[in-house]
Motif scaffolding. Structure first.
Motif, PDB file in Angstrom:
ATOM      1  N   MET A  49      48.953   4.952  61.796  1.00 33.54           N
ATOM      2  CA  MET A  49      48.108   5.002  60.602  1.00 33.54           C
ATOM      3  C   MET A  49      46.718   4.484  60.986  1.00 33.54           C
ATOM      4  O   MET A  49      46.123   5.019  61.905  1.00 33.54           O
ATOM      5  N   LEU A  50      46.212   3.430  60.332  1.00 21.52           N
ATOM      6  CA  LEU A  50      44.931   2.842  60.738  1.00 21.52           C
ATOM      7  C   LEU A  50      45.124   1.478  61.374  1.00 21.52           C
ATOM      8  O   LEU A  50      44.230   0.653  61.390  1.00 21.52           O
ATOM      9  N   GLY A  51      46.319   1.237  61.889  1.00 23.09           N
ATOM     10  CA  GLY A  51      46.574  -0.010  62.595  1.00 23.09           C
ATOM     11  C   GLY A  51      47.291  -1.043  61.750  1.00 23.09           C
ATOM     12  O   GLY A  51      47.791  -0.739  60.665  1.00 23.09           O
ATOM     13  N   PRO A  52      47.346  -2.275  62.251  1.00 27.18           N
ATOM     14  CA  PRO A  52      48.067  -3.343  61.559  1.00 27.18           C
ATOM     15  C   PRO A  52      47.620  -3.472  60.099  1.00 27.18           C
ATOM     16  O   PRO A  52      46.437  -3.346  59.784  1.00 27.18           O
ATOM     17  N   GLY A  53      48.587  -3.676  59.239  1.00 22.92           N
ATOM     18  CA  GLY A  53      48.311  -3.788  57.808  1.00 22.92           C
ATOM     19  C   GLY A  53      48.497  -2.492  57.056  1.00 22.92           C
ATOM     20  O   GLY A  53      48.600  -2.475  55.839  1.00 22.92           O
ATOM     21  N   SER A  54      48.552  -1.352  57.775  1.00 26.23           N
ATOM     22  CA  SER A  54      48.771  -0.064  57.131  1.00 26.23           C
ATOM     23  C   SER A  54      50.224   0.053  56.679  1.00 26.23           C
ATOM     24  O   SER A  54      51.125  -0.428  57.354  1.00 26.23           O
ATOM     25  N   PHE A  55      50.428   0.732  55.558  1.00 33.20           N
ATOM     26  CA  PHE A  55      51.785   1.006  55.099  1.00 33.20           C
ATOM     27  C   PHE A  55      51.786   2.302  54.305  1.00 33.20           C
ATOM     28  O   PHE A  55      50.806   2.644  53.654  1.00 33.20           O
ATOM     29  N   GLY A  56      52.862   3.052  54.413  1.00 35.86           N
ATOM     30  CA  GLY A  56      52.964   4.328  53.716  1.00 35.86           C
ATOM     31  C   GLY A  56      54.214   5.050  54.159  1.00 35.86           C
ATOM     32  O   GLY A  56      55.219   4.432  54.494  1.00 35.86           O
ATOM     33  N   HIS A  57      54.131   6.367  54.214  1.00 36.25           N
ATOM     34  CA  HIS A  57      55.282   7.137  54.654  1.00 36.25           C
ATOM     35  C   HIS A  57      54.824   8.471  55.193  1.00 36.25           C
ATOM     36  O   HIS A  57      53.923   9.098  54.652  1.00 36.25           O
ATOM     37  N   ASP A  58      55.463   8.897  56.275  1.00 40.15           N
ATOM     38  CA  ASP A  58      55.205  10.224  56.801  1.00 40.15           C
ATOM     39  C   ASP A  58      56.363  11.122  56.402  1.00 40.15           C
ATOM     40  O   ASP A  58      57.387  10.663  55.913  1.00 40.15           O
ATOM     41  N   GLY A  59      56.174  12.413  56.598  1.00 37.82           N
ATOM     42  CA  GLY A  59      57.208  13.349  56.195  1.00 37.82           C
ATOM     43  C   GLY A  59      57.363  14.470  57.196  1.00 37.82           C
ATOM     44  O   GLY A  59      56.579  14.619  58.135  1.00 37.82           O
ATOM     45  N   LEU A  60      58.373  15.267  56.977  1.00 40.38           N
ATOM     46  CA  LEU A  60      58.695  16.377  57.846  1.00 40.38           C
ATOM     47  C   LEU A  60      57.496  17.308  58.004  1.00 40.38           C
ATOM     48  O   LEU A  60      56.849  17.674  57.031  1.00 40.38           O
ATOM     49  N   GLY A  61      57.183  17.631  59.219  1.00 42.94           N
ATOM     50  CA  GLY A  61      56.165  18.630  59.477  1.00 42.94           C
ATOM     51  C   GLY A  61      54.746  18.118  59.576  1.00 42.94           C
ATOM     52  O   GLY A  61      53.807  18.900  59.585  1.00 42.94           O
ATOM     53  N   GLY A  62      54.550  16.801  59.617  1.00 45.63           N
ATOM     54  CA  GLY A  62      53.211  16.278  59.824  1.00 45.63           C
ATOM     55  C   GLY A  62      52.548  15.661  58.616  1.00 45.63           C
ATOM     56  O   GLY A  62      51.373  15.305  58.664  1.00 45.63           O
ATOM     57  N   HIS A  63      53.241  15.546  57.498  1.00 45.11           N
ATOM     58  CA  HIS A  63      52.667  14.924  56.310  1.00 45.11           C
ATOM     59  C   HIS A  63      52.562  13.412  56.508  1.00 45.11           C
ATOM     60  O   HIS A  63      53.401  12.798  57.165  1.00 45.11           O
ATOM     61  N   LEU A  64      51.543  12.815  55.901  1.00 43.86           N
ATOM     62  CA  LEU A  64      51.390  11.362  55.971  1.00 43.86           C
ATOM     63  C   LEU A  64      50.554  10.890  54.791  1.00 43.86           C
ATOM     64  O   LEU A  64      49.523  11.483  54.474  1.00 43.86           O
ATOM     65  N   ALA A  65      51.009   9.833  54.137  1.00 47.17           N
ATOM     66  CA  ALA A  65      50.229   9.151  53.107  1.00 47.17           C
ATOM     67  C   ALA A  65      50.370   7.656  53.359  1.00 47.17           C
ATOM     68  O   ALA A  65      51.468   7.178  53.641  1.00 47.17           O
ATOM     69  N   PHE A  66      49.244   6.945  53.299  1.00 49.12           N
ATOM     70  CA  PHE A  66      49.307   5.505  53.535  1.00 49.12           C
ATOM     71  C   PHE A  66      48.096   4.812  52.932  1.00 49.12           C
ATOM     72  O   PHE A  66      47.106   5.447  52.569  1.00 49.12           O
TER      73      PHE A  66
END
Length: 103
Positions: A49-66
């Motif tokens: 993500m953007l390094g320490p402190g980042s949190f979120g979830h990725d998904g199948l096929g390249g999705h990412l939200a954080f």
């Protein structure tokens, strides 16, 4: 999740969900190392993500939200076509590098 006029989740709640609960290989993701807090995935070698402190979830096929509260960034990338194979994905990494460079 980050400071701003639309924030609805307290800093204390964000800190609680970012507290590491699990770290190690993930059976669903073919033994790739992962880190999870109470609800969300945490930054790891597999998904920095953007390094320490980042949190979120990725998904199948390249999705990412954080969210990355330190920088005030909330980020989401959703594809209209899945990217085959495990992470990291080139398109996503290029976007993350551009966001990091803009900070």
């Amino acid at each position: 999740m980050v400071d701003g006029p639309l924030r609805v989740v307290s800093s204390a709640s964000v800190d609680r969900v970012r507290h590491q609960q699990v770290h190690g290989p993930e059976e669903v993701l073919v033994d790739q190392p992962t880190r999870f807090g109470t609800v969300f995935g945490l930054a790891s070698l597999r998904q920095p993500m953007l390094g320490p402190g980042s949190f979120g979830h990725d998904g199948l096929g390249g999705h990412l939200a954080f969210a990355h509260p330190v920088s005030g960034i909330a980020f989401a990338f959703l594809t209209n076509r899945p990217i085959p194979g495990p992470t990291p994905h080139t398109r996503l990494w290029r976007l993350l590098l551009a966001v990091a460079a803009a900070l």
